[in-house]
Enzyme design. Structure first.
Site, mmCIF file in Angstrom:
data_model
loop_
_atom_site.group_PDB
_atom_site.id
_atom_site.type_symbol
_atom_site.label_atom_id
_atom_site.label_comp_id
_atom_site.label_asym_id
_atom_site.label_seq_id
_atom_site.Cartn_x
_atom_site.Cartn_y
_atom_site.Cartn_z
ATOM 1 N N GLN A 78 0.838 -1.206 0.000
ATOM 2 C CA GLN A 78 0.000 0.000 0.000
ATOM 3 C C GLN A 78 0.870 1.251 0.000
ATOM 4 O O GLN A 78 1.663 1.455 0.920
ATOM 5 C CB GLN A 78 -0.897 -0.016 1.245
ATOM 6 C CG GLN A 78 -1.711 1.251 1.447
ATOM 7 C CD GLN A 78 -2.605 1.145 2.667
ATOM 8 O OE1 GLN A 78 -3.617 0.465 2.661
ATOM 9 N NE2 GLN A 78 -2.227 1.821 3.745
ATOM 10 N N GLY A 79 0.747 2.083 -1.026
ATOM 11 C CA GLY A 79 1.550 3.293 -1.143
ATOM 12 C C GLY A 79 0.765 4.531 -0.742
ATOM 13 O O GLY A 79 0.326 5.285 -1.618
ATOM 14 N N TYR A 80 0.601 4.729 0.550
ATOM 15 C CA TYR A 80 -0.124 5.892 1.062
ATOM 16 C C TYR A 80 0.823 6.880 1.753
ATOM 17 O O TYR A 80 1.074 7.971 1.267
ATOM 18 C CB TYR A 80 -1.196 5.445 2.061
ATOM 19 C CG TYR A 80 -2.499 4.970 1.468
ATOM 20 C CD1 TYR A 80 -2.632 4.654 0.124
ATOM 21 C CD2 TYR A 80 -3.614 4.804 2.277
ATOM 22 C CE1 TYR A 80 -3.827 4.214 -0.405
ATOM 23 C CE2 TYR A 80 -4.823 4.365 1.763
ATOM 24 C CZ TYR A 80 -4.925 4.073 0.422
ATOM 25 O OH TYR A 80 -6.125 3.638 -0.082
ATOM 26 N N SER A 81 1.355 6.500 2.907
ATOM 27 C CA SER A 81 2.112 7.426 3.749
ATOM 28 C C SER A 81 3.366 7.952 3.046
ATOM 29 O O SER A 81 4.014 7.231 2.282
ATOM 30 C CB SER A 81 2.517 6.744 5.055
ATOM 31 O OG SER A 81 1.388 6.431 5.831
ATOM 32 N N GLU A 104 -9.883 -1.946 6.282
ATOM 33 C CA GLU A 104 -8.617 -2.326 6.912
ATOM 34 C C GLU A 104 -8.811 -3.083 8.221
ATOM 35 O O GLU A 104 -7.978 -3.896 8.606
ATOM 36 C CB GLU A 104 -7.772 -1.071 7.167
ATOM 37 C CG GLU A 104 -6.368 -1.366 7.616
ATOM 38 C CD GLU A 104 -5.481 -0.133 7.612
ATOM 39 O OE1 GLU A 104 -4.258 -0.298 7.633
ATOM 40 O OE2 GLU A 104 -6.014 0.992 7.585
ATOM 41 N N SER A 154 -2.468 6.996 13.543
ATOM 42 C CA SER A 154 -2.061 7.337 14.907
ATOM 43 C C SER A 154 -3.277 7.560 15.797
ATOM 44 O O SER A 154 -4.386 7.869 15.337
ATOM 45 C CB SER A 154 -1.177 8.588 14.899
ATOM 46 O OG SER A 154 -1.951 9.724 14.550
ATOM 47 N N GLU A 195 -3.895 10.025 17.681
ATOM 48 C CA GLU A 195 -4.405 11.401 17.568
ATOM 49 C C GLU A 195 -5.366 11.539 16.393
ATOM 50 O O GLU A 195 -6.433 12.157 16.502
ATOM 51 C CB GLU A 195 -3.237 12.383 17.410
ATOM 52 C CG GLU A 195 -2.360 12.539 18.650
ATOM 53 C CD GLU A 195 -1.372 11.395 18.819
ATOM 54 O OE1 GLU A 195 -0.684 11.370 19.846
ATOM 55 O OE2 GLU A 195 -1.293 10.529 17.923
#
Length: 383
Positions: A126-129, A244, A365, A367
């Site tokens: 998965q190429g997200y972050s 997910e 995260s 948060e």
């Protein structure tokens, strides 16, 4: 075509008992978060055995998969976890990309990609972050330009699980250079084995590397390998994220139960179980684990989607798992901080403690999850 298989617990249990033996016996209890480096080649062969038997894509609707009910999927995941089935290498393709293609992809995309996912002949990442756009995913800066009949992709992704073994990556990229934030993003399917892709491992506290940096330098993807319309990537990407934390979380929780049982066994063996403070922490861990299970079952069985269920689940298990790692080290006492052999010959307790430091960060995260809950609950009330 895979054979028709029974989804009764005794039959699943028998199949796993008969197959997690011989060549695959070393896989029992291996792999998964913090242990993805273990037996990669053998686990890849195991995935193909699962695919050939029809265990991949159970929950996909017909005609793409078996169309198994939530209850039937729960039975499989729990039996798999009880048998010590190894950490899955195909889960990103099976549980994230495949449902996305079933809902949003074209017929051609489904025909091209679903069968290799089901057979485990192609693995995905998965190429997200990105650096500066992790939890704040709308800040993505990787760009893709349409050049004739192909996309040219340039940029950097980070914390990319299993990129070092993946054949393909679904990439969130900015295809409108004038756009900002959620607008102008597209969801592209990019082959990993090409000159324009470089994968560099990230060494973790455990000394192992299951996460990676991925650099795209003019990497190529065919023009028709965009899921949804160009510019509609944010909607597609958030749809992927909604898958997910599905039914596979119940199998994850059985893994947690095994870890808790090991901590209890260690406490009984060294006498720390007689300490009322330790006993209270163990009881609290057991109660928390039951809470995780009941939340998951309630969310999965809801008649209407819970807009905060996945975020609440992540908040619950991440903190619980970190506390279990701390408890494991406290039960072990001062000797639990000593390495058997540097740099990375870790005990199970040490690995549990070190890897869980990241639990409240990766996968969204704490948060950000709290912001999602606030926006979807309090914001909805205010509107």
């Amino acid at each position: 075509m895979a054979p028709e298989i029974s989804l009764r617990a005794p039959d699943i249990r028998a199949w796993l008992r008969d197959h997690l033996t011989g060549e695959f016996a070393p896989l029992v209890g291996t792999g998964g978060p913090g242990r993805e480096h273990e037996h990669l080649d053998l686990r890849a062969r195991w995935e193909r055995v699962l695919g050939a038997a029809g265990w991949i894509g159970l929950g996909w609707p017909a005609p793409y998969g078996r169309g198994a009910s939530i209850a039937e999927q729960v039975v499989f995941f729990e039996e798999y976890a009880r048998a010590g089935g190894p950490g899955r290498l195909s889960h990103i393709g099976e549980y994230l990309l495949a449902p996305t293609l079933i809902e949003h992809g074209t017929d051609a995309q489904r025909r091209r990609f679903l069968p290799p996912i089901a057979s485990a002949s192609e693995l995905w990442c998965q190429g997200y972050s990105e650096p500066g756009a992790g939890s704040d995913l709308a800040g993505v800066r990787t760009r893709a330009t349409l050049d004739g009949d192909r996309w040219l992709v340039t940029g950097q992704k980070v914390w990319t699980s299993l990129a070092h073994v993946a054949d393909w990556c679904f990439v969130l990229a900015r295809t409108d250079p004038a756009s900002t934030r959620k607008a102008g993003l597209s969801y592209l399917l990019v082959p990993m084995h090409q000159p324009g892709v470089t994968v560099r491992p990230i060494v973790q506290l455990t000394g192992t590397s299951e996460f990676n940096e991925v650099f795209f330098d003019g990497a190529v993807a065919d023009a028709d390998l965009v899921v949804g319309a160009p510019g509609d990537g944010w909607r597609i990407a958030t749809s992927t994220l909604s898958y997910e934390r599905g039914v596979a979380t119940l199998g994850q929780q059985l893994g947690f139960a095994r870890e808790l049982a090991a901590v209890v066994a260690a406490a009984r063996a060294n006498g720390t179980f007689d300490d009322p403070v330790v006993a209270d922490r163990i009881a609290d861990a057991w109660a928390g684990l039951q809470g995780l299970r009941h939340h998951a079952l309630r969310t999965l069985s809801a008649t209407s989607p819970d807009p905060t269920g996945a975020s609440v689940a992540k908040l619950l298990w991440a903190g619980w798992h970190q506390r279990l790692g701390e408890l494991a080290m406290d039960v072990g006492g001062p000797l639990s901080t000593v390495l058997a052999e540097a740099p990375d010959d870790l005990t199970d307790s040490q690995r549990l403690f070190l890897f869980t430091r990241a639990d409240t960060i990766y996968g969204g995260s704490d948060e950000i999850q709290r912001n999602i809950v606030a926006d979807r609950v309090l914001g909805r009330v205010q509107r």
